[in-house]
Design a protein around this motif. Structure first.
Motif, mmCIF file in Angstrom:
data_model
loop_
_atom_site.group_PDB
_atom_site.id
_atom_site.type_symbol
_atom_site.label_atom_id
_atom_site.label_comp_id
_atom_site.label_asym_id
_atom_site.label_seq_id
_atom_site.Cartn_x
_atom_site.Cartn_y
_atom_site.Cartn_z
ATOM 1 N N LEU A 16 12.441 3.591 5.333
ATOM 2 C CA LEU A 16 12.950 3.612 3.959
ATOM 3 C C LEU A 16 12.234 2.606 3.072
ATOM 4 N N VAL A 17 12.117 1.375 3.548
ATOM 5 C CA VAL A 17 11.441 0.352 2.743
ATOM 6 C C VAL A 17 9.961 0.697 2.587
ATOM 7 N N GLY A 18 9.352 1.230 3.645
ATOM 8 C CA GLY A 18 7.966 1.682 3.522
ATOM 9 C C GLY A 18 7.817 2.751 2.470
ATOM 10 N N ALA A 19 8.784 3.672 2.421
ATOM 11 C CA ALA A 19 8.757 4.714 1.395
ATOM 12 C C ALA A 19 8.865 4.117 0.002
ATOM 13 N N MET A 20 9.755 3.141 -0.158
ATOM 14 C CA MET A 20 9.935 2.525 -1.479
ATOM 15 C C MET A 20 8.694 1.747 -1.896
ATOM 16 N N ILE A 21 7.991 1.151 -0.940
ATOM 17 C CA ILE A 21 6.746 0.447 -1.260
ATOM 18 C C ILE A 21 5.688 1.428 -1.740
ATOM 19 N N VAL A 22 5.527 2.533 -1.007
ATOM 20 C CA VAL A 22 4.547 3.546 -1.402
ATOM 21 C C VAL A 22 4.895 4.108 -2.777
ATOM 22 N N TYR A 23 6.177 4.341 -3.015
ATOM 23 C CA TYR A 23 6.584 4.859 -4.319
ATOM 24 C C TYR A 23 6.228 3.866 -5.425
ATOM 25 N N TRP A 24 6.455 2.573 -5.164
ATOM 26 C CA TRP A 24 6.154 1.579 -6.206
ATOM 27 C C TRP A 24 4.655 1.529 -6.495
ATOM 28 N N VAL A 25 3.841 1.589 -5.443
ATOM 29 C CA VAL A 25 2.390 1.586 -5.633
ATOM 30 C C VAL A 25 1.955 2.820 -6.410
ATOM 31 N N LEU A 26 2.481 3.983 -6.038
ATOM 32 C CA LEU A 26 2.092 5.214 -6.716
ATOM 33 C C LEU A 26 2.603 5.255 -8.155
ATOM 34 N N MET A 27 3.838 4.811 -8.367
ATOM 35 C CA MET A 27 4.359 4.800 -9.737
ATOM 36 C C MET A 27 3.552 3.854 -10.618
ATOM 37 N N SER A 28 3.116 2.720 -10.069
ATOM 38 C CA SER A 28 2.262 1.806 -10.833
ATOM 39 C C SER A 28 0.943 2.479 -11.181
ATOM 40 N N ASN A 29 0.385 3.198 -10.211
ATOM 41 C CA ASN A 29 -0.878 3.909 -10.426
ATOM 42 C C ASN A 29 -0.720 4.979 -11.502
ATOM 43 N N PHE A 30 0.325 5.801 -11.373
ATOM 44 C CA PHE A 30 0.520 6.897 -12.314
ATOM 45 C C PHE A 30 0.851 6.377 -13.709
ATOM 46 N N VAL A 69 4.635 -6.983 -4.801
ATOM 47 C CA VAL A 69 3.600 -7.738 -4.081
ATOM 48 C C VAL A 69 2.579 -6.795 -3.464
ATOM 49 N N MET A 70 3.049 -5.712 -2.860
ATOM 50 C CA MET A 70 2.122 -4.753 -2.247
ATOM 51 C C MET A 70 1.287 -4.039 -3.307
ATOM 52 N N ALA A 71 1.891 -3.713 -4.453
ATOM 53 C CA ALA A 71 1.141 -3.056 -5.524
ATOM 54 C C ALA A 71 0.046 -3.958 -6.068
ATOM 55 N N LYS A 72 0.236 -5.271 -5.979
ATOM 56 C CA LYS A 72 -0.759 -6.211 -6.490
ATOM 57 C C LYS A 72 -1.851 -6.506 -5.465
ATOM 58 N N PHE A 73 -1.467 -6.733 -4.213
ATOM 59 C CA PHE A 73 -2.430 -7.220 -3.229
ATOM 60 C C PHE A 73 -2.898 -6.160 -2.227
ATOM 61 N N TYR A 74 -2.132 -5.079 -2.042
ATOM 62 C CA TYR A 74 -2.545 -4.047 -1.075
ATOM 63 C C TYR A 74 -2.115 -2.675 -1.582
ATOM 64 N N PRO A 75 -2.711 -2.206 -2.671
ATOM 65 C CA PRO A 75 -2.290 -0.926 -3.252
ATOM 66 C C PRO A 75 -2.936 0.272 -2.559
ATOM 67 N N ASN A 76 -2.901 0.306 -1.244
ATOM 68 C CA ASN A 76 -3.535 1.362 -0.461
ATOM 69 C C ASN A 76 -2.451 2.196 0.197
ATOM 70 N N ILE A 77 -2.125 3.346 -0.390
ATOM 71 C CA ILE A 77 -0.996 4.120 0.120
ATOM 72 C C ILE A 77 -1.300 4.709 1.491
ATOM 73 N N GLY A 78 -2.565 5.033 1.754
ATOM 74 C CA GLY A 78 -2.915 5.565 3.064
ATOM 75 C C GLY A 78 -2.616 4.564 4.169
ATOM 76 N N GLY A 79 -2.969 3.308 3.929
ATOM 77 C CA GLY A 79 -2.697 2.269 4.917
ATOM 78 C C GLY A 79 -1.207 2.036 5.109
ATOM 79 N N ILE A 80 -0.456 2.003 4.011
ATOM 80 C CA ILE A 80 0.993 1.779 4.108
ATOM 81 C C ILE A 80 1.659 2.946 4.826
#
Length: 553
Positions: free
Chosen positions: A201-215, A486-497
């Motif tokens: 769940l938290v991994g999903a929310m991290i990926v969503y935050w990275v993608l929403m920041s990107n979009f 933090v992940m969106a700033k320092f590791y915005p790689n959704i494939g890795g997450i």
């Protein structure tokens, strides 16, 4: 057995209460008596859930109202404040959609509805990383791995579906897979299920935050360029023609600096805009203003109404890649010659990166029992589950092969395929802009649902209350959002997450627990054979190897 220790059988409570407790003297709609999970306890961790004294007393109270009145007249209806609100049940695929299936309007579904409900729940943002995963695995091995991982995860999901049937001495009609894990493994099964569920769940929310920041960043840049009539010229590698694809990082892992990504007519205005609209420094913070208040809602029912957007966004992505493939054409080069920089390898040693993504792309094991409970024809559960997996696999295969195929070779190498394939389209591309804004809105409606599931599972286990206070909920939401920022700033790689999260939660729910429970059940019935033991032990070893390999890539 004492009254307070009777096994919890929600289905029988439903029938009894619906038929006897609520007489419809005034044609009022009858409502079942749902038992909230906070009313459930256990004598010990190895036994099935029991009804607490509070729930038993409430049941007797409703029976009392049912007996009031003369025998010739209809029974009185229990007041609203006596009847607990129906429990809202949500199922989810970590990078797919969250779907409400509980409540007053819960109905049985036909096989067609069930199949597409599973497809809709399983499909999600992991589809954006499938082309990158195929590139990492090699084209031929990538296609084969999608097929094999689909079969393997389908079999493990089948084992999850059948796990309740291995317990003959206890009624398990209301159980979910974590309850089965608790029966077999005690408190360890309960808490480890919670841990791996939190990982997903938290991994999903991290990926969503990275993608929403990107979009959000690309949407804002598109609007700024359009309003200010900015002439955009890509400084990175790009193709010619009206259907351009770009290489935003020139094939390496470090993106180009945003200040040199484009040349603008008014550089002063753009510099100020870029200071306030930066992909990693400012945009992830802007999302806090929108999403933090939404996470504190007691019930996410409002957001569940937008579930149809998940299906629409996937269909739009399929249409987008189909259109691009028709316009651009396919580009493959399998021979090693003077164009070896654009050579398409059929196998690469980095293939575990794709298996990690696929573990989560095919993940629905934690909620498959709940989904199939509503099937009108339960004898078709296995068939419907298999058809749904087939549709999901074909969707992943289609999008992955299409994007990989139309991505041009000279002057761009396949290495330019991004972890989010939408990043391979320029910001002024109208169709990709529509896809980004569509996905952005869809994710903003699913994100509060994922936060609700985190709150229910974590706070419910720790405090016995899914909403102990606004301070508890606010503190939890701030921590979850902070991790995403933090992940969106320092590791915005959704494939890795995605691959790390998938390999971690898949280790428990996909590979280890289903196979262990099946072997233990066979052993207790003295039906475990060496062949079965070897096969299921090998699946567990594959799951462990899948997780370990992610750290070696």
């Amino acid at each position: 057995m004492d009254e307070d220790e009777k096994p919890l059988i929600v289905s029988s409570l439903y029938d009894e209460c619906a038929q006897n407790h609520f007489a419809s003297a005034n044609a009022r709609v009858r409502r079942p008596f749902y038992i909230d999970r906070s009313y459930i306890t256990s004598i010990n961790d190895d036994q099935a859930p029991r009804v607490t004294s509070h729930a038993s007393a409430m049941n007797k109270r409703i029976e009392y109202y049912g007996r009031l009145g003369p025998p010739s007249e209809p029974s009185l209806i229990a007041p609203d404040h006596v009847i607990p609100a129906p429990e809202e049940i949500y199922v989810y695929s970590p990078f797919g959609s969250a779907l409400k299936i509980g409540g007053d309007d819960s109905e049985k579904n036909s096989s067609i509805i069930t199949i597409f409900m599973i497809w809709n729940t399983m499909m999600g943002t992991s589809i954006l990383s499938i082309p990158w995963g195929i590139k990492q695995a090699g084209f031929t091995s990538g296609v084969v791995l999608i097929f094999l991982m689909g079969l393997l995860t389908l079999y493990c999901c089948y084992r999850v579906l059948k796990s309740r049937g291995t317990i003959a001495s206890i009624d398990t009609s209301t159980w979910e897979f974590p309850d089965v894990c608790q029966y077999y493994f005690g408190s360890f099964g309960r808490w480890s299920s919670l841990l791996f569920s939190m990982v997903s769940l938290v991994g999903a929310m991290i990926v969503y935050w990275v993608l929403m920041s990107n979009f959000l960043f690309n949407t804002g840049k598109f609007i700024y360029n359009y309003v200010n009539h900015v002439n955009v010229t890509e400084m990175g590698l790009t193709t010619n023609g009206s259907n351009k694809v770009i290489c935003p990082n020139n094939g390496d892992s470090t993106p180009l600096n945003e200040t040199v990504d484009f040349v603008f007519g008014n550089t002063t205005g753009f510099t100020l805009f870029q200071m306030c609209w930066n992909k990693t420094n400012t945009v992830p913070l802007y999302l806090i203003i929108i999403l933090l208040p939404l996470l504190n809602f007691r019930s996410p029912s409002f957001f569940a109404k937008f579930n149809v957007l998940g299906t629409a966004s996937v269909l739009y992505l399929v249409s987008l890649v189909t259109y691009k493939a028709v316009c651009i054409g396919f580009h493959f080069h399998f021979q090693w010659d003077e164009l070896h920089n654009y050579f398409v390898p059929e196998f690469r040693l980095s293939f575990p990166q794709l298996t990690g993504i696929l573990t989560l792309a095919f993940f629905i094991h934690n909620c498959i029992i709940t989904l199939l409970k509503n099937n009108k024809n339960p004898e078709n559960n296995v068939r419907d589950l298999s058809v749904a997996y087939l549709l999901v696999g074909l969707t992943y295969m289609f999008v992955g092969v299409m994007v990989f195929g139309f991505f041009p070779s000279p002057p761009l190498a396949k290495e330019c395929i991004q972890q989010n394939f939408l990043d391979n389209f320029p910001s002024n591309d109208i169709l990709s802009f529509a896809a980004r804004i569509f996905l952005l809105f869809q994710m903003m409606t699913v994100y509060p649902l994922l936060g609700y599931l985190v709150r229910v599972q974590l706070l419910g286990h720790i405090f016995g209350d899914t909403y102990p206070s606004i301070l508890h909920v606010l503190a939890l939401n701030i921590v979850v959002i902070a991790v995403g920022v933090v992940m969106a700033k320092f590791y915005p790689n959704i494939g890795g997450i995605i691959r790390f999260s998938g390999a971690a939660c898949g280790l428990a729910f996909v590979f280890v627990y289903p196979c262990l429970i099946h072997m233990i059940a066979l052993y207790r019935r003295q039906r475990l054979t060496w062949f079965s033991a070897v096969i299921h032990t090998s699946i567990i070893i594959l799951g462990v190897g899948n997780l370990v390999a992610q750290f070696l890539m």
